[in-house]
Scaffold this motif. Structure first.
Motif, PDB file in Angstrom:
ATOM      1  N   MET A   1       0.849  -1.170   0.000  1.00  0.00           N
ATOM      2  CA  MET A   1       0.000   0.000   0.000  1.00  0.00           C
ATOM      3  C   MET A   1       0.895   1.233   0.000  1.00  0.00           C
ATOM      4  O   MET A   1       1.746   1.382   0.866  1.00  0.00           O
ATOM      5  N   PRO A   2       0.708   2.136  -0.941  1.00  0.00           N
ATOM      6  CA  PRO A   2       1.542   3.345  -0.997  1.00  0.00           C
ATOM      7  C   PRO A   2       1.207   4.309   0.135  1.00  0.00           C
ATOM      8  O   PRO A   2       0.107   4.306   0.674  1.00  0.00           O
ATOM      9  N   PHE A   3       2.183   5.121   0.457  1.00  0.00           N
ATOM     10  CA  PHE A   3       2.010   6.132   1.502  1.00  0.00           C
ATOM     11  C   PHE A   3       1.033   7.201   1.031  1.00  0.00           C
ATOM     12  O   PHE A   3       1.124   7.686  -0.084  1.00  0.00           O
ATOM     13  N   LYS A   4       0.102   7.546   1.898  1.00  0.00           N
ATOM     14  CA  LYS A   4      -0.846   8.624   1.610  1.00  0.00           C
ATOM     15  C   LYS A   4      -0.692   9.679   2.697  1.00  0.00           C
ATOM     16  O   LYS A   4      -1.031   9.428   3.858  1.00  0.00           O
ATOM     17  N   PRO A   5      -0.160  10.847   2.349  1.00  0.00           N
ATOM     18  CA  PRO A   5       0.008  11.906   3.337  1.00  0.00           C
ATOM     19  C   PRO A   5      -1.329  12.303   3.955  1.00  0.00           C
ATOM     20  O   PRO A   5      -2.380  12.209   3.317  1.00  0.00           O
ATOM     21  N   LEU A   6      -1.282  12.745   5.188  1.00  0.00           N
ATOM     22  CA  LEU A   6      -2.482  13.186   5.882  1.00  0.00           C
ATOM     23  C   LEU A   6      -2.689  14.681   5.662  1.00  0.00           C
ATOM     24  O   LEU A   6      -1.743  15.464   5.765  1.00  0.00           O
ATOM     25  N   ALA A   7      -3.915  15.072   5.361  1.00  0.00           N
ATOM     26  CA  ALA A   7      -4.226  16.496   5.186  1.00  0.00           C
ATOM     27  C   ALA A   7      -4.234  17.194   6.539  1.00  0.00           C
ATOM     28  O   ALA A   7      -3.819  18.350   6.660  1.00  0.00           O
ATOM     29  N   ALA A   8      -4.707  16.495   7.551  1.00  0.00           N
ATOM     30  CA  ALA A   8      -4.770  17.060   8.906  1.00  0.00           C
ATOM     31  C   ALA A   8      -4.422  15.959   9.906  1.00  0.00           C
ATOM     32  O   ALA A   8      -4.752  14.798   9.702  1.00  0.00           O
ATOM     33  N   LEU A   9      -3.749  16.354  10.971  1.00  0.00           N
ATOM     34  CA  LEU A   9      -3.379  15.410  12.020  1.00  0.00           C
ATOM     35  C   LEU A   9      -4.363  15.516  13.177  1.00  0.00           C
ATOM     36  O   LEU A   9      -4.826  16.605  13.518  1.00  0.00           O
ATOM     37  N   ASP A  10      -4.658  14.394  13.780  1.00  0.00           N
ATOM     38  CA  ASP A  10      -5.518  14.348  14.960  1.00  0.00           C
ATOM     39  C   ASP A  10      -4.656  14.721  16.170  1.00  0.00           C
ATOM     40  O   ASP A  10      -3.728  13.979  16.523  1.00  0.00           O
ATOM     41  N   PRO A  11      -4.924  15.879  16.817  1.00  0.00           N
ATOM     42  CA  PRO A  11      -4.073  16.324  17.936  1.00  0.00           C
ATOM     43  C   PRO A  11      -4.000  15.321  19.086  1.00  0.00           C
ATOM     44  O   PRO A  11      -2.929  15.127  19.665  1.00  0.00           O
ATOM     45  N   GLN A  12      -5.115  14.667  19.404  1.00  0.00           N
ATOM     46  CA  GLN A  12      -5.106  13.695  20.493  1.00  0.00           C
ATOM     47  C   GLN A  12      -4.280  12.466  20.126  1.00  0.00           C
ATOM     48  O   GLN A  12      -3.528  11.944  20.945  1.00  0.00           O
ATOM     49  N   LYS A  13      -4.405  12.036  18.890  1.00  0.00           N
ATOM     50  CA  LYS A  13      -3.640  10.890  18.421  1.00  0.00           C
ATOM     51  C   LYS A  13      -2.144  11.221  18.390  1.00  0.00           C
ATOM     52  O   LYS A  13      -1.306  10.399  18.740  1.00  0.00           O
ATOM     53  N   LEU A  14      -1.825  12.446  17.994  1.00  0.00           N
ATOM     54  CA  LEU A  14      -0.429  12.882  17.954  1.00  0.00           C
ATOM     55  C   LEU A  14       0.156  12.965  19.364  1.00  0.00           C
ATOM     56  O   LEU A  14       1.279  12.520  19.609  1.00  0.00           O
ATOM     57  N   ASP A  15      -0.602  13.511  20.301  1.00  0.00           N
ATOM     58  CA  ASP A  15      -0.146  13.572  21.691  1.00  0.00           C
ATOM     59  C   ASP A  15       0.085  12.177  22.257  1.00  0.00           C
ATOM     60  O   ASP A  15       1.086  11.923  22.935  1.00  0.00           O
ATOM     61  N   ALA A  16      -0.846  11.256  21.965  1.00  0.00           N
ATOM     62  CA  ALA A  16      -0.702   9.876  22.446  1.00  0.00           C
ATOM     63  C   ALA A  16       0.526   9.222  21.826  1.00  0.00           C
ATOM     64  O   ALA A  16       1.259   8.493  22.504  1.00  0.00           O
ATOM     65  N   ALA A  17       0.774   9.494  20.551  1.00  0.00           N
ATOM     66  CA  ALA A  17       1.959   8.939  19.881  1.00  0.00           C
ATOM     67  C   ALA A  17       3.233   9.434  20.558  1.00  0.00           C
ATOM     68  O   ALA A  17       4.161   8.656  20.802  1.00  0.00           O
ATOM     69  N   CYS A  18       3.277  10.724  20.858  1.00  0.00           N
ATOM     70  CA  CYS A  18       4.456  11.294  21.531  1.00  0.00           C
ATOM     71  C   CYS A  18       4.648  10.670  22.909  1.00  0.00           C
ATOM     72  O   CYS A  18       5.777  10.317  23.282  1.00  0.00           O
ATOM     73  N   GLU A  19       3.573  10.515  23.656  1.00  0.00           N
ATOM     74  CA  GLU A  19       3.656   9.924  24.993  1.00  0.00           C
ATOM     75  C   GLU A  19       4.136   8.477  24.921  1.00  0.00           C
ATOM     76  O   GLU A  19       5.006   8.069  25.700  1.00  0.00           O
ATOM     77  N   ASN A  20       3.576   7.696  23.999  1.00  0.00           N
ATOM     78  CA  ASN A  20       3.991   6.296  23.866  1.00  0.00           C
ATOM     79  C   ASN A  20       5.439   6.182  23.426  1.00  0.00           C
ATOM     80  O   ASN A  20       6.184   5.345  23.930  1.00  0.00           O
TER      81      ASN A  20
END
Length: 113
Positions: free
Chosen positions: A1-20
């Motif tokens: 599956m090719p990479f598909k850039p995201l138009a917008a990031l989910d702030p909560q998901k991004l915060d959780a990613a940083c914490e993990n």
């Protein structure tokens, strides 16, 4: 599956990613340049990260993986691959070994490069 850039990031998901990411790698927080680099990668923005040895380039490039995946999650829709190419094969092998010892991930690396 090719990479598909995201138009917008989910702030909560991004915060959780940083914490993990910080929890797995044992660091208190990410630097601003690490988070911005990870965000740019997710958005498909070409990014040049020029920081000295020990400046945290690795974490910046792991952030996109953690945006989609949390340690221990084995659901098919969260299985992503990230490829980080670096000139220091000993460092890459050390990082792969460290993450393997922490569990919950299945590395595929070539140490014979």
């Amino acid at each position: 599956m090719p990479f598909k850039p995201l138009a917008a990031l989910d702030p909560q998901k991004l915060d959780a990613a940083c914490e993990n990411l910080c929890r797995v790698f044992g660091v208190p927080s990410l630097y601003r340049h690490q988070r911005e680099t990870g965000e740019n990668i997710l958005k498909g923005v070409s990014t040049f990260l020029d920081v000295p040895t020990g400046g945290g380039k690795t974490l910046a490039y792991w952030l996109p993986l953690f945006y989609y995946w949390t340690p221990g999650n084995t659901q098919d829709n969260c299985q992503k691959i990230i490829l980080v190419v670096g000139p220091l094969s000993a460092l890459m092998l050390s990082q792969a070994t460290s993450l393997t010892q922490k569990g919950n991930w299945n590395p595929c690396c070539c140490s014979d490069l």
